[in-house]
Enzyme design. Sequence first.
Site, PDB file in Angstrom:
ATOM      1  N   GLY A  40       0.800  -1.224   0.000  1.00  0.00           N
ATOM      2  CA  GLY A  40       0.000   0.000   0.000  1.00  0.00           C
ATOM      3  C   GLY A  40       0.828   1.267   0.000  1.00  0.00           C
ATOM      4  O   GLY A  40       2.038   1.230  -0.219  1.00  0.00           O
ATOM      5  N   HIS A  43       2.411   4.512  -5.033  1.00  0.00           N
ATOM      6  CA  HIS A  43       3.037   5.592  -5.787  1.00  0.00           C
ATOM      7  C   HIS A  43       3.160   5.140  -7.244  1.00  0.00           C
ATOM      8  O   HIS A  43       2.728   4.026  -7.599  1.00  0.00           O
ATOM      9  CB  HIS A  43       4.403   5.956  -5.190  1.00  0.00           C
ATOM     10  CG  HIS A  43       5.310   4.775  -4.972  1.00  0.00           C
ATOM     11  ND1 HIS A  43       5.825   4.035  -6.004  1.00  0.00           N
ATOM     12  CD2 HIS A  43       5.780   4.194  -3.833  1.00  0.00           C
ATOM     13  CE1 HIS A  43       6.591   3.070  -5.537  1.00  0.00           C
ATOM     14  NE2 HIS A  43       6.566   3.130  -4.209  1.00  0.00           N
ATOM     15  N   HIS A  46       4.358   1.540  -8.019  1.00  0.00           N
ATOM     16  CA  HIS A  46       3.322   0.498  -7.901  1.00  0.00           C
ATOM     17  C   HIS A  46       2.359   0.574  -9.089  1.00  0.00           C
ATOM     18  O   HIS A  46       1.986  -0.453  -9.666  1.00  0.00           O
ATOM     19  CB  HIS A  46       2.482   0.709  -6.632  1.00  0.00           C
ATOM     20  CG  HIS A  46       3.220   0.591  -5.336  1.00  0.00           C
ATOM     21  ND1 HIS A  46       3.390   1.663  -4.482  1.00  0.00           N
ATOM     22  CD2 HIS A  46       3.818  -0.472  -4.741  1.00  0.00           C
ATOM     23  CE1 HIS A  46       4.052   1.264  -3.407  1.00  0.00           C
ATOM     24  NE2 HIS A  46       4.329  -0.018  -3.533  1.00  0.00           N
ATOM     25  N   GLY A 156       8.658  -5.328  -8.899  1.00  0.00           N
ATOM     26  CA  GLY A 156       9.594  -4.276  -9.304  1.00  0.00           C
ATOM     27  C   GLY A 156      11.043  -4.677  -9.085  1.00  0.00           C
ATOM     28  O   GLY A 156      11.380  -5.331  -8.091  1.00  0.00           O
TER      29      GLY A 156
HETATM   30  P1  AMP Z   1       5.981  -2.617  -1.588  1.00  0.00           P
HETATM   31  O1  AMP Z   1       4.633  -2.010  -1.459  1.00  0.00           O
HETATM   32  O2  AMP Z   1       7.101  -1.709  -1.218  1.00  0.00           O
HETATM   33  O3  AMP Z   1       6.061  -3.988  -0.933  1.00  0.00           O
HETATM   34  O4  AMP Z   1       6.211  -2.893  -3.143  1.00  0.00           O
HETATM   35  C1  AMP Z   1       5.291  -3.628  -3.894  1.00  0.00           C
HETATM   36  C2  AMP Z   1       5.861  -3.863  -5.257  1.00  0.00           C
HETATM   37  O5  AMP Z   1       6.139  -2.620  -5.878  1.00  0.00           O
HETATM   38  C3  AMP Z   1       7.193  -4.659  -5.237  1.00  0.00           C
HETATM   39  O6  AMP Z   1       7.208  -5.549  -6.341  1.00  0.00           O
HETATM   40  C4  AMP Z   1       8.216  -3.560  -5.420  1.00  0.00           C
HETATM   41  O7  AMP Z   1       9.419  -4.014  -6.019  1.00  0.00           O
HETATM   42  C5  AMP Z   1       7.472  -2.627  -6.361  1.00  0.00           C
HETATM   43  N1  AMP Z   1       8.037  -1.273  -6.297  1.00  0.00           N
HETATM   44  C6  AMP Z   1       8.136  -0.479  -5.227  1.00  0.00           C
HETATM   45  N2  AMP Z   1       8.764   0.679  -5.556  1.00  0.00           N
HETATM   46  C7  AMP Z   1       9.067   0.581  -6.862  1.00  0.00           C
HETATM   47  C8  AMP Z   1       9.725   1.435  -7.807  1.00  0.00           C
HETATM   48  N3  AMP Z   1      10.208   2.631  -7.460  1.00  0.00           N
HETATM   49  N4  AMP Z   1       9.856   1.012  -9.065  1.00  0.00           N
HETATM   50  C9  AMP Z   1       9.376  -0.208  -9.455  1.00  0.00           C
HETATM   51  N5  AMP Z   1       8.759  -1.056  -8.621  1.00  0.00           N
HETATM   52  C10 AMP Z   1       8.590  -0.668  -7.349  1.00  0.00           C
END
Ligand code: AMP
Length: 291
Positions: A40, A43, A46, A156
């Site tokens: 969550g 940005h 995501h 990501g």
């Molecule tokens: P999180 O909410 O931080 O667990 O991230 C969820 C997904 O979004 C994961 O696959 C992350 O690698 C991806 N993600 C988060 N930030 C970025 C970014 N700046 N660029 C690409 N993917 C992202």
Amino acid sequence: MGIKIKSRTLREISSISEMKDISQSLRKQNLTIGFVPTMGCLHAGHLNLVKRSLETCDRTVVSIFINPTQFGSNEDLDTYPRQLESDIEKLETIGADILFHPTKEEMYPPGYKTSVEVQNITEQLCGKSRPDLFDGVSTVVLKLFNIVRPHNAYFGEKDWQQLAVIETLVEDLNLDVAIIRVPIVREADGLAMSSRNRYLSPQERQSALSLSRSLQQARDNIRRGTTSAKAISDSIRQCLSEQEGTEIDYISVCDPESFKEKEQIRGRTLIALAVKVGPSRLIDNCIIEEF
Ligand code: AMP
């Protein structure tokens, strides 16, 4: 990133059995399911994963679940940013079909006992400083895959090691899901987007720019002929240490699959960093392609 406005309404689901029923019904109709797991506070990084899923799959499921088992006891589980209402608005605007946001009691009911461990590639980099991280991630991702039953799942490259762990999990446990890698999305000035960036004061945000800047500098030095991994990590350390309020967790120059440290930059190489800037532990990385 251009955000397409779609009129389909977002369906919000918090029950595992309801999510399973929907996935089963979509599969019966031969519709493909794309899945984007998140914690969550969405940005553009995501939303880019969501966009990729919308482009290729018939239905897109996004999960928002702050997974307690991947946080260590001294980490930021309690203060991790939560903003469900604005996340829902963003998902509605982009046209996601389903938001799955279970409670922690739904995911880990009393008496829960199981954990999944991917070995060998989880002890280095982030796994070294966050020993609970990857067992927690592997377990929750396997649970989410079993609940959502996606054809494709989007992750990501910002979390490079996490991606390698999930690819290994899928291969070793013969899971029927294609893992789609998506490049890092950055702010205009180079800072990798992260939910944790919102904790940064303007001064800390300025210091945080040293992560992407030091990676860019490393890339330039390698292009100019530097091959010593130590010389590269020393120059990154210097660039990061010049900034106020930064505390380096690790700088790694390693193989992008085994995470074995390299002495010479030969073949495909991952340069990965984790740095505490003020209250936030930030990560960034770049790949040096074979040359
Ligand atoms: P999180 O909410 O931080 O667990 O991230 C969820 C997904 O979004 C994961 O696959 C992350 O690698 C991806 N993600 C988060 N930030 C970025 C970014 N700046 N660029 C690409 N993917 C992202």
